[in-house]
Write a protein that holds these residues in place. Structure first.
Motif, PDB file in Angstrom:
ATOM      1  N   ASN A  25      -8.668  38.194  21.515  1.00  0.00           N
ATOM      2  CA  ASN A  25      -9.262  39.456  21.067  1.00  0.00           C
ATOM      3  C   ASN A  25     -10.364  39.283  20.035  1.00  0.00           C
ATOM      4  N   ILE A  26     -10.806  38.045  19.828  1.00  0.00           N
ATOM      5  CA  ILE A  26     -11.868  37.780  18.865  1.00  0.00           C
ATOM      6  C   ILE A  26     -12.970  36.950  19.514  1.00  0.00           C
ATOM      7  N   CYS A  27     -14.148  37.027  18.908  1.00  0.00           N
ATOM      8  CA  CYS A  27     -15.248  36.136  19.277  1.00  0.00           C
ATOM      9  C   CYS A  27     -15.100  34.852  18.463  1.00  0.00           C
ATOM     10  N   CYS A  28     -15.098  33.720  19.135  1.00  0.00           N
ATOM     11  CA  CYS A  28     -14.832  32.440  18.468  1.00  0.00           C
ATOM     12  C   CYS A  28     -16.117  31.655  18.202  1.00  0.00           C
ATOM     13  N   GLU A  83     -26.746  35.742  17.165  1.00  0.00           N
ATOM     14  CA  GLU A  83     -25.355  35.314  17.321  1.00  0.00           C
ATOM     15  C   GLU A  83     -24.413  36.505  17.166  1.00  0.00           C
ATOM     16  N   ILE A  84     -23.384  36.539  18.007  1.00  0.00           N
ATOM     17  CA  ILE A  84     -22.350  37.548  17.863  1.00  0.00           C
ATOM     18  C   ILE A  84     -21.388  37.074  16.783  1.00  0.00           C
ATOM     19  N   PRO A  85     -21.042  37.923  15.814  1.00  0.00           N
ATOM     20  CA  PRO A  85     -20.154  37.504  14.712  1.00  0.00           C
ATOM     21  C   PRO A  85     -18.876  36.867  15.237  1.00  0.00           C
ATOM     22  N   TYR A  86     -18.459  35.788  14.574  1.00  0.00           N
ATOM     23  CA  TYR A  86     -17.364  34.984  15.110  1.00  0.00           C
ATOM     24  C   TYR A  86     -16.335  34.624  14.044  1.00  0.00           C
ATOM     25  N   ALA A  87     -15.192  34.158  14.540  1.00  0.00           N
ATOM     26  CA  ALA A  87     -14.131  33.649  13.676  1.00  0.00           C
ATOM     27  C   ALA A  87     -14.087  32.130  13.789  1.00  0.00           C
ATOM     28  N   ASN A  88     -13.795  31.474  12.691  1.00  0.00           N
ATOM     29  CA  ASN A  88     -13.688  30.015  12.690  1.00  0.00           C
ATOM     30  C   ASN A  88     -12.366  29.569  13.319  1.00  0.00           C
ATOM     31  N   LEU A  89     -12.457  28.530  14.129  1.00  0.00           N
ATOM     32  CA  LEU A  89     -11.263  27.957  14.745  1.00  0.00           C
ATOM     33  C   LEU A  89     -10.637  26.923  13.812  1.00  0.00           C
ATOM     34  N   GLN A  90      -9.393  26.587  14.097  1.00  0.00           N
ATOM     35  CA  GLN A  90      -8.669  25.591  13.307  1.00  0.00           C
ATOM     36  C   GLN A  90      -8.268  24.449  14.246  1.00  0.00           C
ATOM     37  N   TYR A  91      -9.097  23.398  14.285  1.00  0.00           N
ATOM     38  CA  TYR A  91      -8.839  22.303  15.227  1.00  0.00           C
ATOM     39  C   TYR A  91      -8.157  21.144  14.516  1.00  0.00           C
ATOM     40  N   LYS A 138       5.604  18.499  23.055  1.00  0.00           N
ATOM     41  CA  LYS A 138       6.734  19.415  23.015  1.00  0.00           C
ATOM     42  C   LYS A 138       6.804  20.274  24.273  1.00  0.00           C
ATOM     43  N   ARG A 139       5.638  20.757  24.723  1.00  0.00           N
ATOM     44  CA  ARG A 139       5.603  21.675  25.864  1.00  0.00           C
ATOM     45  C   ARG A 139       5.362  20.974  27.197  1.00  0.00           C
ATOM     46  N   ARG A 140       4.994  19.682  27.126  1.00  0.00           N
ATOM     47  CA  ARG A 140       4.720  18.894  28.332  1.00  0.00           C
ATOM     48  C   ARG A 140       3.574  19.495  29.150  1.00  0.00           C
ATOM     49  N   SER A 141       2.625  20.058  28.455  1.00  0.00           N
ATOM     50  CA  SER A 141       1.428  20.591  29.096  1.00  0.00           C
ATOM     51  C   SER A 141       0.354  20.752  28.024  1.00  0.00           C
ATOM     52  N   ILE A 142      -0.896  20.957  28.469  1.00  0.00           N
ATOM     53  CA  ILE A 142      -1.989  21.169  27.520  1.00  0.00           C
ATOM     54  C   ILE A 142      -1.744  22.462  26.751  1.00  0.00           C
ATOM     55  N   CYS A 143      -1.798  22.390  25.452  1.00  0.00           N
ATOM     56  CA  CYS A 143      -1.547  23.568  24.616  1.00  0.00           C
ATOM     57  C   CYS A 143      -2.537  23.572  23.450  1.00  0.00           C
ATOM     58  N   MET A 144      -3.431  24.562  23.461  1.00  0.00           N
ATOM     59  CA  MET A 144      -4.449  24.680  22.418  1.00  0.00           C
ATOM     60  C   MET A 144      -4.155  25.853  21.486  1.00  0.00           C
ATOM     61  N   ARG A 145      -2.917  26.349  21.552  1.00  0.00           N
ATOM     62  CA  ARG A 145      -2.588  27.556  20.797  1.00  0.00           C
ATOM     63  C   ARG A 145      -2.846  27.401  19.308  1.00  0.00           C
ATOM     64  N   SER A 146      -2.586  26.223  18.771  1.00  0.00           N
ATOM     65  CA  SER A 146      -2.744  26.033  17.326  1.00  0.00           C
ATOM     66  C   SER A 146      -4.183  26.260  16.867  1.00  0.00           C
ATOM     67  N   CYS A 147      -5.141  26.055  17.768  1.00  0.00           N
ATOM     68  CA  CYS A 147      -6.551  26.242  17.407  1.00  0.00           C
ATOM     69  C   CYS A 147      -6.863  27.712  17.135  1.00  0.00           C
ATOM     70  N   ASN A 178      -4.304  30.434  16.684  1.00  0.00           N
ATOM     71  CA  ASN A 178      -3.379  31.272  15.929  1.00  0.00           C
ATOM     72  C   ASN A 178      -3.927  31.642  14.553  1.00  0.00           C
ATOM     73  N   ASN A 179      -4.344  30.647  13.798  1.00  0.00           N
ATOM     74  CA  ASN A 179      -4.871  30.919  12.455  1.00  0.00           C
ATOM     75  C   ASN A 179      -6.207  31.652  12.514  1.00  0.00           C
ATOM     76  N   ALA A 180      -6.994  31.341  13.541  1.00  0.00           N
ATOM     77  CA  ALA A 180      -8.289  32.014  13.682  1.00  0.00           C
ATOM     78  C   ALA A 180      -8.094  33.510  13.884  1.00  0.00           C
ATOM     79  N   ILE A 181      -7.122  33.873  14.693  1.00  0.00           N
ATOM     80  CA  ILE A 181      -6.851  35.291  14.939  1.00  0.00           C
ATOM     81  C   ILE A 181      -6.362  35.966  13.664  1.00  0.00           C
TER      82      ILE A 181
END
Length: 224
Positions: free
Chosen positions: A142-145, A168-176, A187-196, A198-201
């Protein structure tokens, strides 16, 4: 950028009825028309994810065409003539594709996007209210990254992933955090980028939130 073999190419079964390029048309796209059109005057613009595999977008487009819908598979990065990073990608690509449909007597134009493409779809729908009549967002945010560059590793860029009218469209900083991503993947046995994200949102400035209330039509959100 030279054209490279993409993993989905071998599975494509349809040839596009028309192709579009940056030099002549201002966007890269492949138009697919069904043999039996079940939705006269309606069309769908389709954008894929952050992998940049245009052939995969075309493969998904084929499934909609088989059900009688006209589809424009749209490339927005990682293709010859386009940016090699998710960096200030113009919403104008969607605008030009939608205007082509309008000029060819299509009345209702929807946009479908998955993952990063759903961000693009929601942003485009919120800006191009007079052109886009509905949005399907698959695994959306729900955000522009901020912009990213993908190679052997991921680099965060000091800019927005998207732009409109050269701004530029205003954006939120990601946490990589590479180690957190590896931990989540094990842990999930699959590609998971959720941590990038969660904090940004959680910390995104108000101006970075996509104004979905401006979309001039229904929104369908799909997620796992």
């Amino acid at each position: 950028m030279s054209k490279r073999k993409e993993p989905a190419e071998q599975f494509l079964t349809m040839k596009p009825d028309q192709t579009f390029n940056i030099q002549n048309d201002g966007f890269i796209g492949s138009l697919y028309k069904p043999q039996d059109n079940s939705f006269e005057g309606k069309a769908l613009i389709m954008s894929g994810g952050s992998d940049g595999y245009f052939s995969l977008t075309c493969l998904i487009a084929e499934q909609f065409v088989k059900h009688g819908l006209t589809v424009m598979a749209l490339a927005y990065w990682n293709q010859p003539g386009l940016a090699d990073a998710l960096e200030k990608i113009p919403v104008e690509y969607v605008e030009r594709a939608a205007l082509w449909f309008k000029d060819n007597n299509y009345i209702k134009i929807g946009m479908w996007g998955i993952s990063k493409g759903s961000e693009y779809a929601l942003i485009s729908g919120s800006i191009l209210q007079n052109l886009i009549s509905c949005v399907v967002a698959v695994c959306p945010i729900n955000i522009c990254c901020q912009g990213i560059r993908k190679g052997k590793s991921v680099s965060l860029l000091d800019c927005s992933a998207w732009s409109f009218r050269e701004k530029e469209i205003p954006y939120a900083n990601l946490q990589y955090n590479k180690w957190q991503i590896i931990k989540d993947m094990l842990k999930r046995r699959s590609i998971c980028m959720r941590s990038c994200y969660n904090n940004a949102i959680a910390s995104a400035p108000e101006k970075a939130h996509i104004k979905i209330e401006n979309i001039n039509g229904p929104i369908l959100s799909l997620s796992a």
